[in-house]
Design an enzyme around this catalytic site. Structure first.
Site, PDB file in Angstrom:
ATOM      1  CG  ASN A 282      -1.696   1.236   1.431  1.00 18.65           C
ATOM      2  OD1 ASN A 282      -1.817   2.043   0.503  1.00 18.65           O
ATOM      3  ND2 ASN A 282      -2.261   1.412   2.623  1.00 18.65           N
TER       4      ASN A 282
ATOM      5  CE  LYS B  40      -0.064   3.326   4.772  1.00 18.10           C
ATOM      6  NZ  LYS B  40       0.038   3.467   6.214  1.00 18.10           N
TER       7      LYS B  40
ATOM      8  CG  HIS C 209      -5.714   2.176   5.358  1.00 17.06           C
ATOM      9  ND1 HIS C 209      -5.267   3.151   6.217  1.00 17.06           N
ATOM     10  CD2 HIS C 209      -4.706   1.286   5.237  1.00 17.06           C
ATOM     11  CE1 HIS C 209      -4.027   2.850   6.591  1.00 17.06           C
ATOM     12  NE2 HIS C 209      -3.671   1.725   6.014  1.00 17.06           N
TER      13      HIS C 209
ATOM     14  CD  GLU D 186      -2.727   5.762   6.756  1.00 12.33           C
ATOM     15  OE1 GLU D 186      -2.691   5.746   5.514  1.00 12.33           O
ATOM     16  OE2 GLU D 186      -1.831   5.244   7.471  1.00 12.33           O
TER      17      GLU D 186
ATOM     18  CD  GLU E  19      -3.425  -2.209   7.468  1.00 15.47           C
ATOM     19  OE1 GLU E  19      -2.308  -2.454   7.030  1.00 15.47           O
ATOM     20  OE2 GLU E  19      -4.068  -1.182   7.178  1.00 15.47           O
TER      21      GLU E  19
ATOM     22  N   GLY F  19       2.765   2.316  10.821  1.00 12.88           N
ATOM     23  CA  GLY F  19       3.810   3.326  10.671  1.00 12.88           C
ATOM     24  C   GLY F  19       4.569   3.647  11.947  1.00 12.88           C
TER      25      GLY F  19
ATOM     26  CB  SER G 117       5.217  -1.743  11.982  1.00 13.65           C
ATOM     27  OG  SER G 117       4.900  -0.383  12.249  1.00 13.65           O
TER      28      SER G 117
HETATM   29  P1  PGA Z   1       2.961   0.415   7.561  1.00 14.60           P
HETATM   30  O1  PGA Z   1       1.497   0.664   6.961  1.00 14.60           O
HETATM   31  O2  PGA Z   1       3.448  -0.896   6.996  1.00 14.60           O
HETATM   32  O3  PGA Z   1       3.765   1.588   7.106  1.00 14.60           O
HETATM   33  O4  PGA Z   1       2.818   0.345   9.037  1.00 14.60           O
HETATM   34  C1  PGA Z   1       0.606  -0.419   6.818  1.00 14.60           C
HETATM   35  C2  PGA Z   1      -0.714   0.077   6.298  1.00 14.60           C
HETATM   36  O5  PGA Z   1      -1.196   1.126   6.751  1.00 14.60           O
HETATM   37  O6  PGA Z   1      -1.319  -0.567   5.422  1.00 14.60           O
END
Ligand code: PGA
Length: 265
Positions: free
Chosen positions: A17, A19, A105, A107, A176, A182, A218
């Site tokens: 992903n 983003k 997601h 976000e 998640e 992140g 992560s």
């Molecule tokens: P990350 O993001 O691997 O940077 O933690 C995962 C995600 O939000 O899909």
């Protein structure tokens, strides 16, 4: 190792992903790396989720939707068309070569007001356009600390899969935990698998036993092996570590090793 699940999917999924990251140059380089990695690891399914404007470039580079790398959108709008400035319809994603679409997601839930009902409506729209939604669920740190993680996950899963007259087949889930995205902080593989078990029970109750459950938050080359050693974890959704060709390739290589270990009696 616990016994294999009868409904376990054929292939582990490694999904990147991106983003709101990337450029045409980076997208071309990452698409090529994904293509090389996927060709070397046919036991693993590789999927990329670039920003929408980069979808045509990535789809062309990997030969989507028929090539060895799948492509997906980061969210579709619940409506099929109309006066929804900034919206992207599921059919547009399908036409751009997508097989998948992320849905809900954390976000997107936080920044764009996608609540459970809207996430469910977007999943319906995705299915109507022939896309396979990957419904993202996860508890916040506060919810976890308050002992509400299970209830939050069940609510988020039921909202999409549970309140339907017909089961939502051909959809997957990504667990998640919001606090792991992140941050470099993750649950242990055992903790993640326990949450996957809660989700799996709701999917079974909803008549969706073949839906995959990915872990996200992560994921990195150093920890992917632990997650994919757990039979309840069907793949990974990766943000940061999918933005460098070397680390994304390392993730696919590790998934291949995990797939081989699962096949051993
Ligand atoms: P990350 O993001 O691997 O940077 O933690 C995962 C995600 O939000 O899909």
């Amino acid at each position: 190792m616990p016994p294999a699940r009868p409904d376990a999917p054929d292939r582990l999924l490694v999904a990147g992903n991106w983003k709101m990251n990337g450029s045409r140059a980076l997208a071309a380089a990452l698409a090529q790396a994904a293509l090389d990695a996927a060709r070397a690891a046919p036991e693993v399914e590789v999927a990329l989720f670039p920003p929408a404007v980069l979808l045509p470039l990535v789809s062309d580079a990997v030969g989507a939707p028929r090539g060895p790398v799948a492509v997906g959108g980061q969210q579709c709008h619940p409506e099929a068309k109309g006066a929804h400035t900034m919206g992207i319809a599921a059919a547009m994603l399908a036409e751009a070569g997508c097989r998948y679409v992320l849905d809900g997601h954390s976000e997107v839930r936080r920044e764009y007001g996608y609540d459970d009902a809207r996430v469910a409506a977007a999943a319906e729209a995705a299915r109507a356009a022939g896309l396979r939604p990957i419904v993202c669920v996860g508890e916040t740190r506060a919810e976890r600390d308050a002992g509400q993680a299970r209830a939050v996950l069940e609510r988020q899963v039921d909202a999409v899969f549970g309140s339907r007259s017909a089961p939502l087949a051909d959809a997957d889930v990504a667990y998640e935990p919001v606090w792991a995205i992140g941050t470099g902080v993750t649950p242990t593989p055992e903790e993640a698998e326990r949450a996957h078990g809660w989700i799996r029970a709701r999917l079974d109750a909803a008549g969706a036993p073949r839906s995959r459950i990915l872990y996200g938050g992560s994921v990195a080359p150093a920890n992917i092996g632990g997650f994919l050693s757990r039979p309840g974890i069907d793949g990974v959704l990766v943000g940061g570590a999918s933005l460098e060709a070397a680390s994304f390739t390392a993730l696919v290589v590790a998934a291949r090793a995990a797939a081989a270990a699962r096949r051993r009696p």
